[in-house]
Scaffold this motif. Structure first.
Motif, PDB file in Angstrom:
ATOM      1  N   UNK B  83     -41.397 -82.063  24.314  1.00  0.00           N
ATOM      2  CA  UNK B  83     -40.803 -83.090  25.160  1.00  0.00           C
ATOM      3  C   UNK B  83     -39.323 -82.855  24.830  1.00  0.00           C
ATOM      4  N   UNK B  86     -37.248 -79.943  25.821  1.00  0.00           N
ATOM      5  CA  UNK B  86     -36.800 -80.107  27.220  1.00  0.00           C
ATOM      6  C   UNK B  86     -35.781 -81.350  27.197  1.00  0.00           C
ATOM      7  N   UNK B  87     -35.815 -82.280  26.650  1.00  0.00           N
ATOM      8  CA  UNK B  87     -34.881 -83.456  26.421  1.00  0.00           C
ATOM      9  C   UNK B  87     -33.453 -82.792  26.020  1.00  0.00           C
ATOM     10  N   UNK B  90     -31.778 -80.947  28.708  1.00  0.00           N
ATOM     11  CA  UNK B  90     -31.140 -81.446  29.641  1.00  0.00           C
ATOM     12  C   UNK B  90     -29.858 -82.223  29.537  1.00  0.00           C
ATOM     13  N   UNK B  91     -29.539 -82.733  28.255  1.00  0.00           N
ATOM     14  CA  UNK B  91     -28.648 -83.285  27.909  1.00  0.00           C
ATOM     15  C   UNK B  91     -28.198 -83.447  26.333  1.00  0.00           C
ATOM     16  N   UNK B  95     -26.389 -88.805  24.082  1.00  0.00           N
ATOM     17  CA  UNK B  95     -27.066 -89.443  25.184  1.00  0.00           C
ATOM     18  C   UNK B  95     -28.366 -89.777  24.977  1.00  0.00           C
ATOM     19  N   UNK B  99     -33.753 -92.755  25.339  1.00  0.00           N
ATOM     20  CA  UNK B  99     -34.960 -91.990  25.879  1.00  0.00           C
ATOM     21  C   UNK B  99     -35.741 -91.284  24.925  1.00  0.00           C
ATOM     22  N   UNK B 189     -38.120 -82.139  40.159  1.00  0.00           N
ATOM     23  CA  UNK B 189     -38.914 -81.591  38.812  1.00  0.00           C
ATOM     24  C   UNK B 189     -39.993 -82.665  38.670  1.00  0.00           C
TER      25      UNK B 189
END
Lengths: 98, 318
Positions: B83, B86-87, B90-91, B95, B99, B189
């Motif tokens: 996970x 994947x994070x 994404x960014x 940032x 999250x 998604x």
């Protein structure tokens, strides 16, 4: 500038204003309302996904955590909205622009 | 698809032994068999005197038999790493902190182990390329709750997907005109993920409906009562118990023995017989084996002996 051209310009201005007025009075508040509703639904979705952000343990947060990488913008907007929100009336009342 | 057989029961009644014996019986009957231990306190390795890990490994000295031990901690960590990766894709790292915390937290919730275990269960059920998968489950409570999860989670995921669809629909509606909508349904998604999850849970639910369940118990009051409750709970979850294995019966002394030990044994056998009769008469699932207690740990040739007492034909399909 002849008459026909001036009438043309006059009509264009009127049309622009009328459209603006119509948009301001009817369509824009409607869009805004729908968008707010969508945000509210999204809030419900986020709360269902991540109740542990507010201290409520959830059996599915293990699974929903894998959604987070795709939800970063939503997540932050959601938290901002949640902290901002004072009451339901306050939020629902925003559409009336007093 | 492989056929799945579950062995459950109270802690310490000998589930691992019985499950291993059954797996051995299946293997000897020529079925390509995989025995999976889901109890965090693994002991499959002890029965076969070998070490097993998170991936199926063939059991040395026994043909057609493979074994694996699921480690939920390992699963949770792996899921966490995935996970986070994947994070990261994404960014930018700066940032992601808020999250990140949320992701960490989700992996520390009390249900995380169960969720991870269920995930692995489904993987094993899906990917096992063999004829029979034998699950040696963790003690009653935990496993039962685990088995009830697919249906429950399926419903929950449904609700989530519905909410998401609704909000996207509104966002699309709000963008009539030339604006770009804030979310679009096409290629969302989140919906894709939820659907994938849903499909997995559905698979697990269906596989469990077709699986066979055996309960192991000892001839003592607590164990018998727990088995009774367990049958009831299985039924509530819509799963039928196919048979009961009574393990650790006291052997009867010979008639000419009259010592103190013999008298003790005779009395014990007497009370146990009552309980076995109770189980045979009162419980709906048939008793498929009554296994006498062994002096030594059940391993090697003893395991074959135990396997022979199981009156379940491995070739008969449920």
């Amino acid at each position: 500038m002849d008459l026909a051209e001036r009438i043309e310009r006059y009509r264009a201005t009127i049309e622009k204003w009328l459209r603006g007025l119509y948009h301001g009075m009817f369509t824009h508040p409607a869009y805004e309302k729908i968008e707010k509703e969508a945000e509210d639904l999204e809030d419900a979705f986020m709360l269902a996904c991540f109740p542990d952000a507010f201290g409520i343990p959830s059996p599915v947060s293990y699974y929903t955590a894998e959604l987070l990488p795709h939800l970063t913008d939503e997540y932050e907007a959601w938290q901002r909205r949640m902290w901002d929100r004072e009451s339901l009336i306050e939020r629902k009342g925003q559409q009336y622009h007093f | 698809m492989a056929e799945h057989v579950f062995f459950g029961g109270k802690g310490g009644v000998g589930k691992t032994t019985v499950a291993s014996a059954y797996a051995l019986k299946c293997a000897n009957a020529g079925l390509d068999t995989l025995v999976v231990s889901t109890d965090p306190a693994h002991s499959t390795g002890d029965v076969f005197d070998q070490e097993f890990g998170d991936e199926p490994r063939s059991v040395e000295g026994i043909e057609n038999l493979r074994a694996m031990e699921i480690d939920p901690e390992h699963e949770v960590q792996e899921h966490l790493q995935e996970t986070k990766r994947a994070l990261g894709e994404q960014l930018s790292p700066a940032m992601a902190s808020g999250i990140d915390l949320q992701i960490e937290m989700a992996h520390r919730t009390p249900g995380a182990y169960e969720a991870a275990l269920l995930d692995r269960f489904v993987d094993v059920m899906r990917e096992a390329d063999c004829d029979r998968v034998v699950f040696d489950t963790s003690p009653t409570g935990a496993t039962l709750r685990l088995l009830a999860l697919p249906e429950l989670l399926g419903k929950w995921i449904d609700q989530l997907a519905h909410k998401r669809e609704k909000s996207i629909e509104y966002f699309e509606m709000a963008a009539i005109g030339n604006q770009e909508p804030r979310r679009i349904r096409e290629g969302d998604p989140i919906l894709a993920r939820l659907r994938k999850r849903k499909e997995r849970f559905e698979f697990a639910g269906d596989a469990l409906d077709e699986a066979s369940f055996y309960l192991v118990c000892n001839p003592d009051e607590l164990s018998v009562r727990e088995t009774e409750r367990s049958i009831e709970t299985h039924r509530e979850y819509g799963l039928s118990v196919d048979g009961i294995v009574i393990n650790r019966l006291t052997p009867e002394p010979d008639a000419d023995e009259q010592g103190r030990g013999a008298r003790f044994l005779r009395e014990k056998v007497e009370t146990e017989r009552e309980r076995v009769e109770y189980v045979e008469n009162e419980f709906e699932p048939p008793v498929v084996a009554a296994i006498e207690t062994r002096v030594r740990e059940v391993k090697g040739s003893l395991l074959t002996e135990v396997a022979e007492t199981l009156s379940v034909d491995p070739l008969r399909t449920a």
